[in-house]
Motif scaffolding. Structure first.
Motif, PDB file in Angstrom:
ATOM      1  N   GLN A 174      63.384 109.739  59.262  1.00 33.80           N
ATOM      2  CA  GLN A 174      62.661 109.631  60.533  1.00 33.80           C
ATOM      3  C   GLN A 174      61.156 109.772  60.337  1.00 33.80           C
ATOM      4  OE1 GLN A 174      64.903 112.666  62.585  1.00 33.80           O
ATOM      5  NE2 GLN A 174      66.149 111.164  63.675  1.00 33.80           N
ATOM      6  N   LEU A 208      58.290 106.900  60.994  1.00 32.42           N
ATOM      7  CA  LEU A 208      57.052 107.154  61.741  1.00 32.42           C
ATOM      8  C   LEU A 208      55.844 106.602  60.989  1.00 32.42           C
ATOM      9  CD1 LEU A 208      55.555 108.656  64.101  1.00 32.42           C
ATOM     10  CD2 LEU A 208      55.465 110.636  62.563  1.00 32.42           C
ATOM     11  N   GLU A 226      68.587 103.727  64.392  1.00 31.32           N
ATOM     12  CA  GLU A 226      67.290 103.697  65.065  1.00 31.32           C
ATOM     13  C   GLU A 226      66.198 103.160  64.137  1.00 31.32           C
ATOM     14  OE1 GLU A 226      67.760 107.335  68.292  1.00 31.32           O
ATOM     15  OE2 GLU A 226      67.061 107.784  66.261  1.00 31.32           O
ATOM     16  N   THR A 227      66.283 103.514  62.854  1.00 35.40           N
ATOM     17  CA  THR A 227      65.297 103.033  61.888  1.00 35.40           C
ATOM     18  C   THR A 227      65.430 101.527  61.685  1.00 35.40           C
ATOM     19  OG1 THR A 227      65.272 105.174  60.756  1.00 35.40           O
ATOM     20  CG2 THR A 227      64.422 103.278  59.539  1.00 35.40           C
ATOM     21  N   TRP A 230      61.125 100.645  70.201  1.00 35.13           N
ATOM     22  CA  TRP A 230      61.628 101.576  69.191  1.00 35.13           C
ATOM     23  C   TRP A 230      60.497 102.286  68.459  1.00 35.13           C
ATOM     24  CZ3 TRP A 230      66.489 103.025  69.281  1.00 35.13           C
ATOM     25  CH2 TRP A 230      67.419 102.192  69.904  1.00 35.13           C
ATOM     26  N   ARG A 232      60.004 106.387  68.505  1.00 32.83           N
ATOM     27  CA  ARG A 232      59.891 107.225  67.302  1.00 32.83           C
ATOM     28  C   ARG A 232      58.651 108.097  67.349  1.00 32.83           C
ATOM     29  NH1 ARG A 232      60.613 110.433  64.087  1.00 32.83           N
ATOM     30  NH2 ARG A 232      62.271 110.730  65.583  1.00 32.83           N
TER      31      ARG A 232
END
Length: 451
Positions: free
Chosen positions: A250, A254, A292-293, A372, A376
């Motif tokens: 995560q 970012l 999500e990535t 998205w 993040r």
């Protein structure tokens, strides 16, 4: 330094009144573990922390200069001075010989930095605090290292993206990276360092290509441990490792939002197939982080090239459909529900570029999370600031700049009657978003010359 981070729209909303109660309930659970350790002053660290906390709770609802309904001026300056007096004692306690005293001081600073904006107060004390945090990271126990890493991230958020924040990151990056990649260090400390490294770098080093690449590389070296082996099977990992992999992934995602187009293309080619394989992981939270990535990387790819499409998109969509409809009884009911919800969103975005917009309200303002990448960014700040994220969205110039909110507002109740219409806000926000996107692409092109 924030052009590559902008892109969240602001508008008016309703106030957030439960901040103090959330802080008090959170701290009550931790204070029970402190055992009332006393410093040389004879005042227990629990008492000191409680006093500090009382100032946060008493002032959290009085964010504006005028109290709504009464018209009485809030003595914010006095409250700030009292809070700072308590924090001075906490800073002194960071140098105490007792590990419990230092840990209690770190917890108090974490709360103080989360729920107040303290730039002026910290400006002249940043080197003292940085030295103490560096010492705790190098010589402290497991809990102290984890707590110190979190305070490092909060300090960078407080100092912002200017020279002061960059100085702090230069101090913290080596030790945070060292603990992160040390397989002998505790998992909780490494996980905290992963989140801190991502946040500190994002806030303070977005224009420093060398620091950005080093941080990305260190985070990448951790989560690739979850990538498939030569025979295509996923490796077996011990308990706790998936949480570390999730934190590193995560934070890495970012920092990917700051990379130039040339770097994004390399990332897409190398990581997308491997992340696709990681959707088969047995750990639900890691699967969700991977999903999500993947969505974020696809968004970055489409931001560069509107025609971008992952080469094995059909197989990816099949995997996402399976996860979005997973009814495996061996998984916990809440895990199944959470997984289905997230992967439905990811699938809809991959197939149709659909994203469910989320409105985050704070004070009389709000931001819209409509992609998205922006999710993040917001989630990263929320993970560090916790419930204090709303206060910082109101008053911290760094967050207001990143989320396109402009200078902090000073409003009274009469302002609510004169707010612009929803249509006017939408048109303004759409124009602002397009302008920020153009600026972000220009910054990426400049970074591409050095990366």
């Amino acid at each position: 330094t924030v052009l590559g981070r902008n892109g969240v729209r602001g508008e008016s909303g309703v106030s957030d009144d439960d901040l103090a109660s959330e802080v008090l309930s959170h701290y009550s659970s931790t204070s029970e573990r402190r055992n009332g350790v006393r410093g040389e002053s004879g005042v227990s660290d629990d008492d000191l922390a409680s006093e500090v906390l009382s100032h946060y709770s008493s002032t959290s609802e009085s964010a504006s200069v005028i109290e709504e309904g009464t018209g009485e001026v809030v003595d914010e300056q006095t409250s700030q001075e009292e809070t700072e007096d308590k924090l001075r004692q906490c800073i002194d306690n960071l140098m105490d010989k007792s590990a419990k005293t230092r840990l209690a001081a770190l917890e108090s600073l974490r709360l103080g930095f989360s729920f107040r904006v303290l730039y002026e107060f910290l400006l002249e004390r940043r080197f003292t605090i940085s030295d103490c945090l560096e010492r705790s990271l190098k010589k402290g126990g497991v809990e102290e290292q984890a707590a110190a890493a979190t305070v490092c991230a909060l300090l960078c958020v407080q100092l912002g993206g200017g020279v002061e924040g960059e100085e702090g990151f230069k101090i913290f990056r080596p030790i945070l990276s060292s603990i992160l990649i040390d397989s002998c260090a505790s998992l909780s400390a490494r996980q905290s360092c992963a989140r801190a490294l991502g946040m500190c770098c994002y806030v303070s080093a977005s224009d420093d290509a060398e620091d950005l690449l080093k941080s990305i590389g260190h985070l990448e070296s951790v989560f690739v441990g979850a990538y498939p082996l030569g025979d295509g099977t996923l490796p077996s990992v011990k308990a706790g490792i998936p949480a570390l992999h999730s934190a590193a992934l995560q934070s890495w995602a970012l920092l990917c939002t700051l990379c130039p187009a040339s770097r994004i293309n390399t990332i897409l080619n190398h990581h997308m197939p491997r992340l696709h394989a990681c959707l088969e992981s047995s750990e639900v939270n890691f699967r969700i982080a991977v999903g999500e990535t993947i969505a974020l990387l696809c968004e970055l790819g489409r931001d560069i090239d509107q025609e971008f499409e992952y080469e094995d998109c059909d197989a990816l969509c099949d995997s996402l459909k399976n996860l979005a409809t997973d009814g495996n009884k061996h998984r916990a009911k809440n895990d199944r529900r959470k997984q289905r919800s997230i992967f439905r969103e990811v699938l809809h975005y991959i197939e149709n570029e659909d994203f469910t917009e989320e409105k985050i309200q704070f004070g009389i303002e709000a931001i819209y999370i409509d992609g998205w990448m922006r999710r993040r960014i917001y989630d990263a700040f929320k993970e560090v600031l916790e419930s204090g994220v709303r206060h910082h969205l109101q008053f911290n110039p760094l967050l207001r700049d990143i989320f396109g909110l402009g200078p902090p507002l000073i409003l009274d109740a009469s302002v609510k009657a004169s707010r612009i219409s929803r249509t006017e806000r939408h048109l303004f926000n759409s124009a602002a978003f397009k302008a920020r996107t153009k600026l972000r692409n220009k910054v990426r092109d400049k970074r591409a010359d050095v990366m």
